[in-house]
Design an enzyme around this catalytic site. Structure first.
Site, PDB file in Angstrom:
ATOM      1  N   PRO A   1     -29.937 -27.985  51.272  1.00  0.00           N
ATOM      2  CA  PRO A   1     -31.058 -28.937  51.437  1.00  0.00           C
ATOM      3  C   PRO A   1     -30.581 -30.362  51.159  1.00  0.00           C
ATOM      4  O   PRO A   1     -29.883 -30.601  50.185  1.00  0.00           O
ATOM      5  CB  PRO A   1     -32.074 -28.497  50.373  1.00  0.00           C
ATOM      6  CG  PRO A   1     -31.585 -27.221  49.819  1.00  0.00           C
ATOM      7  CD  PRO A   1     -30.138 -27.083  50.150  1.00  0.00           C
ATOM      8  N   GLU A   2     -30.919 -31.281  52.048  1.00  0.00           N
ATOM      9  CA  GLU A   2     -30.588 -32.688  51.843  1.00  0.00           C
ATOM     10  C   GLU A   2     -31.877 -33.414  51.474  1.00  0.00           C
ATOM     11  O   GLU A   2     -32.896 -32.794  51.235  1.00  0.00           O
ATOM     12  CB  GLU A   2     -29.917 -33.244  53.102  1.00  0.00           C
ATOM     13  CG  GLU A   2     -28.612 -32.487  53.402  1.00  0.00           C
ATOM     14  CD  GLU A   2     -27.829 -33.013  54.589  1.00  0.00           C
ATOM     15  OE1 GLU A   2     -28.041 -34.168  54.986  1.00  0.00           O
ATOM     16  OE2 GLU A   2     -27.005 -32.263  55.120  1.00  0.00           O
TER      17      GLU A   2
ATOM     18  N   LYS B   1     -31.380 -35.925  45.768  1.00  0.00           N
ATOM     19  CA  LYS B   1     -31.635 -34.510  46.083  1.00  0.00           C
ATOM     20  C   LYS B   1     -32.129 -33.734  44.855  1.00  0.00           C
ATOM     21  O   LYS B   1     -32.087 -32.508  44.829  1.00  0.00           O
ATOM     22  CB  LYS B   1     -30.353 -33.863  46.614  1.00  0.00           C
ATOM     23  CG  LYS B   1     -29.869 -34.491  47.923  1.00  0.00           C
ATOM     24  CD  LYS B   1     -28.658 -33.738  48.457  1.00  0.00           C
ATOM     25  CE  LYS B   1     -27.680 -34.679  49.100  1.00  0.00           C
ATOM     26  NZ  LYS B   1     -26.440 -34.003  49.501  1.00  0.00           N
TER      27      LYS B   1
ATOM     28  N   HIS C   1     -33.830 -12.473  44.887  1.00  0.00           N
ATOM     29  CA  HIS C   1     -33.004 -13.411  44.117  1.00  0.00           C
ATOM     30  C   HIS C   1     -33.837 -14.385  43.292  1.00  0.00           C
ATOM     31  O   HIS C   1     -33.493 -15.548  43.158  1.00  0.00           O
ATOM     32  CB  HIS C   1     -32.044 -14.150  45.050  1.00  0.00           C
ATOM     33  CG  HIS C   1     -31.039 -13.239  45.698  1.00  0.00           C
ATOM     34  ND1 HIS C   1     -29.880 -12.846  45.064  1.00  0.00           N
ATOM     35  CD2 HIS C   1     -31.051 -12.610  46.886  1.00  0.00           C
ATOM     36  CE1 HIS C   1     -29.214 -12.020  45.848  1.00  0.00           C
ATOM     37  NE2 HIS C   1     -29.905 -11.861  46.965  1.00  0.00           N
TER      38      HIS C   1
ATOM     39  N   ARG D   1     -27.665 -17.946  46.453  1.00  0.00           N
ATOM     40  CA  ARG D   1     -26.252 -18.144  46.122  1.00  0.00           C
ATOM     41  C   ARG D   1     -26.030 -18.709  44.719  1.00  0.00           C
ATOM     42  O   ARG D   1     -24.890 -18.853  44.280  1.00  0.00           O
ATOM     43  CB  ARG D   1     -25.584 -18.998  47.185  1.00  0.00           C
ATOM     44  CG  ARG D   1     -25.597 -18.255  48.530  1.00  0.00           C
ATOM     45  CD  ARG D   1     -24.818 -18.967  49.603  1.00  0.00           C
ATOM     46  NE  ARG D   1     -23.417 -19.154  49.245  1.00  0.00           N
ATOM     47  CZ  ARG D   1     -22.568 -19.873  49.974  1.00  0.00           C
ATOM     48  NH1 ARG D   1     -23.001 -20.461  51.062  1.00  0.00           N
ATOM     49  NH2 ARG D   1     -21.314 -20.001  49.603  1.00  0.00           N
TER      50      ARG D   1
ATOM     51  N   ARG E   1     -15.804 -30.880  53.599  1.00  0.00           N
ATOM     52  CA  ARG E   1     -16.896 -30.393  54.443  1.00  0.00           C
ATOM     53  C   ARG E   1     -16.484 -30.429  55.909  1.00  0.00           C
ATOM     54  O   ARG E   1     -15.797 -31.349  56.356  1.00  0.00           O
ATOM     55  CB  ARG E   1     -18.150 -31.258  54.266  1.00  0.00           C
ATOM     56  CG  ARG E   1     -18.649 -31.376  52.829  1.00  0.00           C
ATOM     57  CD  ARG E   1     -19.110 -30.058  52.246  1.00  0.00           C
ATOM     58  NE  ARG E   1     -20.186 -29.457  53.019  1.00  0.00           N
ATOM     59  CZ  ARG E   1     -21.475 -29.754  52.838  1.00  0.00           C
ATOM     60  NH1 ARG E   1     -21.822 -30.634  51.936  1.00  0.00           N
ATOM     61  NH2 ARG E   1     -22.395 -29.163  53.582  1.00  0.00           N
TER      62      ARG E   1
END
Ligand code: ZN
Length: 290
Positions: free
Chosen positions: A2-3, A69, A111, A130, A280
């Site tokens: 997410p940005e 963020k 999760h 994650r 990246r």
């Protein structure tokens, strides 16, 4: 990951749903406790998870804001005010439900790492597939210095000058422009997706050295980044992999992306290339971007 626009989407939904409510108790996942026992910090940072559960009891959530963020929960108990800061990492997601069964997708249900039982009977749930997300309970913001080093919000008046000044520093001059615009100390909240899109729109090669771009072009680039972030906020963010808003809904900005994850350039049809820049993957058109 997410940005800024995706985090903004989450905050805009949390505000009317959760602000003003009180946390009765918190339950963290076994994984968080086991990791702590093994000397690792999973999601809950700098605090024994038992203590985290304890201090969050009875906290009233006053306001929720976004900074870059990060999600800031401004909380209080009695006269004391604190900050609970969350970063969604790669796959963090919040849900407000009556029961866990209401979380539609199994992967999020499986999760769940924190359940904040609200006195209204609702559950404020944090799920993270994650587990790269972060939660910090703080008395004051200085306790986590990176929060003080962030660039201004890109929509603030001084953000462009801030960016231009940073570009002049020796530390950034010889770096690739992509790495520089993705650095949260230079521009707040521009990650891989929006950096890729902005550089494509500007026709700038992602590996171009920052000092090889004129001041005028840098200002244009900054304006493009700001416009793309705003457009994405309006569209509820991009749903790449596991981003969801608090109702488990996806945004629609991904349909507007022109270069991120594309095989062919939408302008000239050339096969796109990719390079690893600053760790990246960077996709670009070898013909349109110089
Ligand atoms: Zn092209």
């Amino acid at each position: 990951m997410p940005e800024l626009p995706e985090v903004e989407g989450v905050v805009r939904e949390l505000v009317p749903t959760v602000e003003g409510k009180t946390i009765e108790r918190v339950k963290l996942s076994d994984t968080i406790f086991t990791s702590w026992g093994a000397g690792k910090q999973c999601i809950v940072k700098n605090m024994d998870p038992h203590l985290f559960e304890e201090v969050m009891q009875g906290m009233k959530i006053n306001t929720i804001t976004r900074r870059s963020k990060y999600i800031y929960f401004h909380i209080e108990k009695g006269e004391e005010r604190y900050l609970f800061v969350n970063h969604l990492g790669m796959t963090g997601a919040w849900f407000v439900v009556k029961s866990l069964a209401e979380i539609g997708e199994e992967k999020f249900r499986k999760h769940v790492h924190a359940i904040f039982y609200l006195t209204t009977g609702e559950l404020l749930v944090y799920s993270d597939i994650r587990r790269f997300g972060e939660m910090r309970f703080m008395t004051k913001i200085e306790e986590h210095p990176p929060l003080l080093q962030m660039a201004p919000e890109p929509f603030e008046d001084d953000a462009c000058d801030y960016f231009l000044n940073k570009c002049e520093l020796p530390k950034y001059q010889n770096k690739s422009i992509k790495e520089v615009i993705m650095d949260g100390q230079v521009i707040s909240g521009c990650g891989n997706i929006y950096a890729t899109e902005s550089l494509f729109k500007m026709g700038i090669h992602p590996a171009r050295k920052t000092n090889r771009i004129s001041r005028k072009r840098k200002i244009e680039l900054f304006e493009v980044i700001r416009a793309i972030l705003l457009e994405s906020i309006e569209r509820g963010g991009s749903t790449i992999s596991d981003y969801r808003n608090i109702n488990g809904e996806a945004g629609s900005m991904q349909h507007r992306l022109k270069m991120y994850g594309k095989k062919n350039c939408p302008t000239c049809g050339t096969l796109t290339k990719s390079l690893v820049i600053g760790g990246r993957t960077s996709v670009f058109c070898p013909k349109c971007q110089h």
